[in-house]
Design an enzyme around this catalytic site. Structure first.
Site, PDB file in Angstrom:
ATOM      1  N   HIS A   1      -1.070   3.064   0.033  1.00  0.00           N
ATOM      2  CA  HIS A   1       0.052   4.082  -0.692  1.00  0.00           C
ATOM      3  C   HIS A   1       0.912   3.156  -1.583  1.00  0.00           C
ATOM      4  CE1 HIS A   1      -0.444   7.248   2.651  1.00  0.00           C
ATOM      5  NE2 HIS A   1      -1.705   7.142   1.778  1.00  0.00           N
TER       6      HIS A   1
ATOM      7  N   HIS B   1      -1.592   4.388   9.482  1.00  0.00           N
ATOM      8  CA  HIS B   1      -0.416   4.524   8.616  1.00  0.00           C
ATOM      9  C   HIS B   1       0.719   4.192   9.433  1.00  0.00           C
ATOM     10  CE1 HIS B   1       2.775   6.430   6.197  1.00  0.00           C
ATOM     11  NE2 HIS B   1       1.786   6.357   5.310  1.00  0.00           N
TER      12      HIS B   1
ATOM     13  N   ASP C   1       2.010   7.468  -4.012  1.00  0.00           N
ATOM     14  CA  ASP C   1       2.502   8.101  -2.755  1.00  0.00           C
ATOM     15  C   ASP C   1       3.773   8.796  -3.395  1.00  0.00           C
ATOM     16  OD1 ASP C   1       2.803   8.969  -0.305  1.00  0.00           O
ATOM     17  OD2 ASP C   1       3.361   7.359   0.655  1.00  0.00           O
ATOM     18  N   HIS C   2       3.930  10.246  -3.289  1.00  0.00           N
ATOM     19  CA  HIS C   2       4.922  11.139  -3.624  1.00  0.00           C
ATOM     20  C   HIS C   2       5.237  10.862  -4.826  1.00  0.00           C
ATOM     21  CE1 HIS C   2       6.322  10.869   0.718  1.00  0.00           C
ATOM     22  NE2 HIS C   2       5.126  11.389   0.761  1.00  0.00           N
TER      23      HIS C   2
ATOM     24  N   CYS D   1       1.414   1.090   3.234  1.00  0.00           N
ATOM     25  CA  CYS D   1       2.071   2.004   2.493  1.00  0.00           C
ATOM     26  C   CYS D   1       3.446   1.338   2.197  1.00  0.00           C
ATOM     27  CB  CYS D   1       2.579   3.127   3.578  1.00  0.00           C
ATOM     28  SG  CYS D   1       3.694   4.401   2.841  1.00  0.00           S
TER      29      CYS D   1
ATOM     30  N   TYR E   1       4.890  16.258  -3.414  1.00  0.00           N
ATOM     31  CA  TYR E   1       3.315  16.194  -4.030  1.00  0.00           C
ATOM     32  C   TYR E   1       3.390  17.185  -5.160  1.00  0.00           C
ATOM     33  CZ  TYR E   1       2.109  13.697  -0.118  1.00  0.00           C
ATOM     34  OH  TYR E   1       1.843  12.285   0.852  1.00  0.00           O
TER      35      TYR E   1
END
Length: 397
Positions: free
Chosen positions: A304, A239, A351-352, A277, A368
Site C-alpha cells: 500500500h 496489515h 492507498d486512499h 503499508c 476510496y
C-alpha cells in the site's frame, strides 16, 4: 524488469466506483473481499467464483483478497475460536482453488483504521482523512466514557480535551455528532458497526488482554494457518495497525520493526508475510521504512503506497502521494530493486486518495474516490517507470 502490479480496491457490486472506472484509471488488477459474508463464516467456492467472474468480465483480474477478516474470538481466544480457525483455513483452501493466492488481513482489536475527520479540507479545496489525538481523547474520556480512560492520557491532554469538547458543544453545529459517527463508522474493511454502548462493552472484553497476550494469540493463529497456506500456496500478508499505536486502551501488536521481526521469526515461513503499508507505518517517526524493506523484503507480499503529513502533537493527515513525511521515491526505488532480486512482480495499490474534482459532489467510501486514486496511481506509475529506466541505464554502462 519486474514491475509493480497496479491494482485498486473494489468493494463489490455496491461500490460507487464501478470496475469500468478502475480499468480506465490504468489498473490491471482488483483488490476485493466478500464483505457480505458473515465474519467467521467459510468463503464458499461458489461465492468466490461469482466475484471473480464479475471482475474478469470487466477485463481485470482479482489479484489480492483484502480482507479475509479474523474473528474477534480468535484474537481473544474465546468462545468457538478453534472452530473459527478451521473455517479460516477452509476459506484459504477455497481461495487457492479459485486461483487467488494473496490474502491481506489484520489483527487489530475491534476497529479497523481509525480517523477523526473524513473530510479535512486542504488549502486546495481537496478533502483528506485526518487523525487528531485531542479528538480521540475527548471522545474516549467524555463521550464514550470508557472505564479508566482518563488514566491513559497525560493530565494536560485531559484538560485540553475537556476544553475542546466544550467548545464544539457551544458551537452546536453538529461537530460532536460527526466525530462520533466518524469513529463508529465501521470504516471499509471493518465488518461490524457499533453503538457507543456496544463499543464500550467490546472494549471491556479486552480488559485482561495486553500486548503480550494478543501477540501470543496472533502467533497461535499463524501457527495454525500457515501450514495450510504453504500447502495451498497462499501468501498471507498482515496489515500493520492503523494508526500504529494504542487506541482506546486496546493493545497493538503490528506497529513497529520489532513487531514484524517477532511475527516473521515466530512463524518462519515465506507464506507468512506482510502488507507493506507506508501510510500506516510512516505515522511513527521511529519506523525506518527503507530499513524495513531491506530486512523484511522477502516477506512483503502486498504493498500500500500512501503518504502522510504529521506534526509534533501527533496529528496527521493523508497528503499527496509524492508529498509528505514518507520518502516515496526512495521507497519505490527499493521496491523496484526488491522485485528484481526476488524475480517477482508484487501487487501494489495507491492507498486512499483525496476527494477532488467531481468526486467532491459524490458519496463514496472515505479515501476510496475514483479520481483521487487515479491521480495517485498515475504519479506512482510514473515514478516507478523513471526509476526502472534509470536503473537500466546504470546497469548498461
Amino acid at each position: 524488469m519486474f514491475s509493480l502490479c497496479q491494482t485498486m480496491r473494489w468493494y463489490g457490486p455496491n461500490d460507487p466506483v464501478p470496475l469500468s472506472s478502475i480499468q480506465q484509471a490504468g489498473a490491471t488488477g482488483i483488490v476485493s473481499a466478500l464483505h457480505h459474508v458473515e465474519n467467521g463464516a467459510i468463503w464458499e467456492i461458489s461465492e468466490i467464483e461469482k466475484r471473480k467472474k464479475t471482475i474478469e468480465s470487466a477485463g481485470l483480474t482479482w489479484e489480492v483478497v483484502e480482507s479475509l477478516p479474523v474473528h474477534e474470538n480468535i484474537k481473544t481466544h474465546s468462545g468457538n475460536y478453534t472452530e473459527l480457525i478451521e473455517n479460516y483455513k477452509q476459506s484459504l483452501i477455497n481461495l487457492s482453488a479459485c486461483g487467488i493466492k494473496t490474502v491481506c488481513y489484520n489483527f487489530m482489536p475491534l476497529l479497523d483504521w481509525v480517523r477523526t475527520n473524513l473530510v479535512y479540507e486542504l488549502p486546495s479545496g481537496a478533502k483528506a482523512l485526518r487523525f487528531e489525538p485531542l479528538a480521540i481523547a475527548a471522545f474516549d474520556i467524555f463521550i464514550l466514557k470508557r472505564s479508566k480512560a482518563i488514566d491513559d492520557y497525560d493530565a494536560n491532554l485531559v484538560a485540553e480535551a475537556k476544553s475542546y469538547l466544550k467548545k464544539i458543544r457551544q458551537k452546536d453545529n453538529g461537530e460532536e455528532k460527526k466525530l462520533i459517527e466518524t469513529i463508529l463508522l465501521g470504516l471499509p474493511g471493518s465488518e461490524e458497526k457499533f453503538t457507543l454502548d456496544e463499543l464500550r462493552d467490546r472494549i471491556e472484553s479486552y480488559e485482561h488482554i495486553d500486548t503480550t497476550i494478543l501477540a501470543k494469540n496472533l502467533n497461535t493463529f499463524l501457527n495454525h494457518i500457515i501450514p495450510t497456506a504453504e500447502k495451498y500456496d497462499v501468501h498471507m500478508a498482515i496489515h500493520p495497525d492503523d494508526p500504529p499505536f494504542s487506541i482506546f486502551g486496546l493493545p497493538r501488536v503490528v506497529s513497529t520493526y520489532d513487531d514484524f521481526k517477532r511475527i516473521i521469526n515466530n512463524t518462519n515461513n515465506n507464506h507468512n508475510g506482510i502488507t507493506f503499508c507506508t501510510g500506516s507505518l510512516g505515522v511513527r517517526t521511529d519506523n525506518d521504512l527503507i530499513n524495513m524493506i531491506q530486512d523484511f523484503g522477502e516477506h512483503i507480499h502486498f504493498i500500500h503506497l500512501r503518504n502522510i503529513k504529521r506534526d509534533s502533537k501527533g496529528n496527521f493527515y493523508e497528503s499527496e502521494h509524492l508529498d509528505g513525511a514518507i520518502p516515496m521515491i526512495e521507497i519505490i526505488k527499493q521496491l523496484v530493486k526488491l522485485q528484481q532480486k526476488r524475480k517477482k512482480s508484487l501487487p501494489m495499490r495507491p492507498d486512499h486518495g483525496h476527494q477532488i474534482l467531481d468526486d467532491l459532489k459524490k458519496d463514496t467510501y472515505p479515501g476510496y474516490t475514483a479520481i483521487g486514486r487515479l491521480k495517485g496511481l498515475a504519479e506512482l506509475r510514473g515514478v516507478e517507470l523513471a526509476i526502472k529506466e534509470m536503473l537500466l541505464d546504470t546497469s548498461q554502462k
